[in-house]
Design an enzyme around this catalytic site. Structure first.
Site, mmCIF file in Angstrom:
data_model
loop_
_atom_site.group_PDB
_atom_site.id
_atom_site.type_symbol
_atom_site.label_atom_id
_atom_site.label_comp_id
_atom_site.label_asym_id
_atom_site.label_seq_id
_atom_site.Cartn_x
_atom_site.Cartn_y
_atom_site.Cartn_z
ATOM 1 N N ASN A 23 0.812 -1.230 0.000
ATOM 2 C CA ASN A 23 0.000 0.000 0.000
ATOM 3 C C ASN A 23 0.847 1.283 0.000
ATOM 4 O OD1 ASN A 23 0.772 -0.599 2.634
ATOM 5 N ND2 ASN A 23 -1.138 0.124 3.544
ATOM 6 N N PRO A 31 -2.018 -12.434 10.146
ATOM 7 C CA PRO A 31 -1.578 -13.829 10.024
ATOM 8 C C PRO A 31 -0.114 -13.956 9.577
ATOM 9 C CG PRO A 31 -3.715 -13.527 8.964
ATOM 10 C CD PRO A 31 -3.224 -12.167 9.335
ATOM 11 N N GLU A 43 4.264 -4.142 12.067
ATOM 12 C CA GLU A 43 3.219 -3.137 11.842
ATOM 13 C C GLU A 43 2.092 -3.858 11.112
ATOM 14 O OE1 GLU A 43 3.212 -0.155 12.989
ATOM 15 O OE2 GLU A 43 5.294 0.037 13.613
ATOM 16 N N CYS A 57 -3.636 0.603 6.700
ATOM 17 C CA CYS A 57 -3.823 -0.219 7.906
ATOM 18 C C CYS A 57 -4.391 0.574 9.077
ATOM 19 C CB CYS A 57 -2.505 -0.880 8.307
ATOM 20 S SG CYS A 57 -1.103 0.238 8.295
ATOM 21 N N GLU A 95 7.577 2.612 14.432
ATOM 22 C CA GLU A 95 8.330 3.213 13.344
ATOM 23 C C GLU A 95 8.256 4.717 13.521
ATOM 24 O OE1 GLU A 95 6.698 1.118 9.847
ATOM 25 O OE2 GLU A 95 8.572 -0.015 9.885
#
Length: 457
Positions: A120, A198, A217, A251, A431
């Site tokens: 992304n 996962p 992350e 996210c 981060e």
């Protein structure tokens, strides 16, 4: 070094060995430089970054609008500049002990770090992972997502052009197998991963065999709380920014929008009107506000979530359909209309699962206590936001939200100066910000005896 693009053959054991060997060799030289010397090369790299050229490449790579791609490139450049500034500040502590003895600590690099990126924010993530790693004296082997293999390669070329030793930032291409080889490699000291829960669990498990630290992350299903005393114009803007950036493929997106009952009709009306006005189409055009989703399977998956929501009783207030742009060249593109779902309840799949597409779920609430309980009722905890004019409520609510990145009266603002990361299943480590130095270095304690050994034997 750039090794094989995924379409031909993913990098296998031989290529991974070669990449890690080069990174190990570069580490030997890089880690012995002063922080100031590392900073000089990093600043040079930041200056070489050509905003327009890389942004256009990112659009081709990922499908997001050129306007957003430029912001991603800016974030990457700022991140490298920020950590260049921190490179010369790495320091330990001096502790005075009895009898003139003392101890001191040294902050030392880890070695070869692995970065595994998501599709992304391909260029931005490569910078967010490599900048702190390099500032601390490490080298990095970076594996972009096989769906977006291109722009990380450009970053590798930029570091090389800036004068970084050969192999300092290596790019390897491939999917799961390649990632697994990196995680298990005995000469890798740390793994930093951005992606799904996962896969994050698998990475943590693989790294555990070598007791390697991980930064994870992972996903989110973040709540955005809009109280009736909010500045409604800003709350609407915030909700749009929390759901439709990068075609909703973010996210940290605030996809569960909880709106206090009194302002719900007004809020929904305004949000739907603006969502319907979002310009969809060729992501290279300045006027486009929403480009294409990343792949056909992903588009199908997002659309199936909208169908599921309908079956479960949500109302599609707008969008949620495949979109065919008027330009004949874009006919086969992976476009969809941004979607707002009304009448949502906490049990619905669209409210429980991360959709990772342009789908906003709107829920109604009455009291602060009730909405906090509902907002926290998830195994994820990446981000959360609150809109209110009441300063005491804002801080009171944020204190109780179980999420790593919280926003008051805005959303999805990620300056490189502040840490970004999640609670619960949303990950480990951070981060950006100063604290990330701790995730890319290790502490050595040295005890110095200034007297005689006091022996029991």
């Amino acid at each position: 070094i750039t090794l094989k693009l995924h379409d031909e053959n993913p990098c296998g054991a031989a290529e991974i060995d070669e990449a890690v060997k080069h990174a190990k060799s570069a580490f030997g030289h890089w880690s012995k430089l002063s922080g100031m010397d590392r900073a000089r090369i990093m600043i040079e790299a930041a200056h070489i970054i050509e905003r327009e050229e890389i942004a256009e490449m990112e659009v081709v790579n990922n499908g997001k609008s050129i306007t957003e791609a430029r912001l991603d490139v800016d974030s990457a450049r700022l991140c490298i500049e920020y950590y260049a500034g921190l490179a010369s500040t790495l320091a330990g502590q001096h502790v005075q002990l009895a009898g003139g003895s003392f101890a001191y600590t040294r902050r030392e690099p880890l070695g070869v770090c692995v970065g595994i990126g998501a599709w992304n924010y391909p260029f931005q993530i490569a910078a967010w992972k490599s900048a702190p790693a390099l500032a601390c004296g490490n080298s990095m082997v970076f594996k972009p997502s096989p769906v977006t293999p291109v722009t990380a390669v450009l970053l590798g070329e930029i570091f090389a052009q800036a004068g970084a030793p050969e192999g300092l930032f290596n790019v390897v291409q491939g999917g799961q197998e390649t990632g697994s080889l990196l995680c298990h490699h005995p000469d890798v000291a740390k793994v930093s991963f951005t992606g799904s829960v996962p896969t994050g669990k698998k990475i943590m498990e693989m790294a555990s065999h070598g007791v390697k630290p991980v930064t994870l992350e992972l996903g989110g299903k973040s709540p955005l709380l809009i109280f009736k005393d909010s500045d409604l114009e800003n709350a609407v803007r915030g909700a749009l920014m929390a759901n439709f950036l990068s075609q909703g493929q973010v996210c940290s997106n605030g996809t569960r929008v909880f709106v206090q009952k009194d302002v719900l009709p007004e809020f929904v009306e305004e949000v739907v009107e603006r969502t319907q006005a979002i310009e969809i189409g060729d992501p290279l055009l300045e006027t486009t506000r929403m480009g294409a989703l990343v792949s056909r399977p992903h588009l199908d998956k997002v659309l199936s979530y909208v169908d599921q929501a309908k079956k479960e009783g949500a109302t599609v207030l707008c969008g949620g359909e495949a979109f065919v742009p008027s330009d004949p060249k874009l006919r086969g593109g992976y476009y969809m209309t941004p979607c707002v779902l009304g009448n949502c309840t906490d049990e619905m799949t669209c409210v429980k699962e991360e959709i990772f597409g342009p789908v906003m779920s709107v829920l109604s609430f009455e009291t602060e206590e009730e909405v906090l309980h509902r907002a926290n009722d998830t195994s994820l905890g990446l981000a959360a936001g609150v809109f209110t004019r009441d300063v005491r409520r804002a801080h009171r609510v944020v204190e109780q939200l179980k999420a790593g990145s919280c926003f008051i009266n805005n959303y999805n603002i990620t300056p490189v100066e502040v840490p970004f990361g999640g609670f619960k299943m949303s990950g480990i480590g951070r981060e950006n910000g100063q604290v990330t130095i701790e995730y890319y270095s290790q502490l050595k304690t040295v005890f110095v005896e200034m007297g005689d050994v006091d022996s029991l034997f």
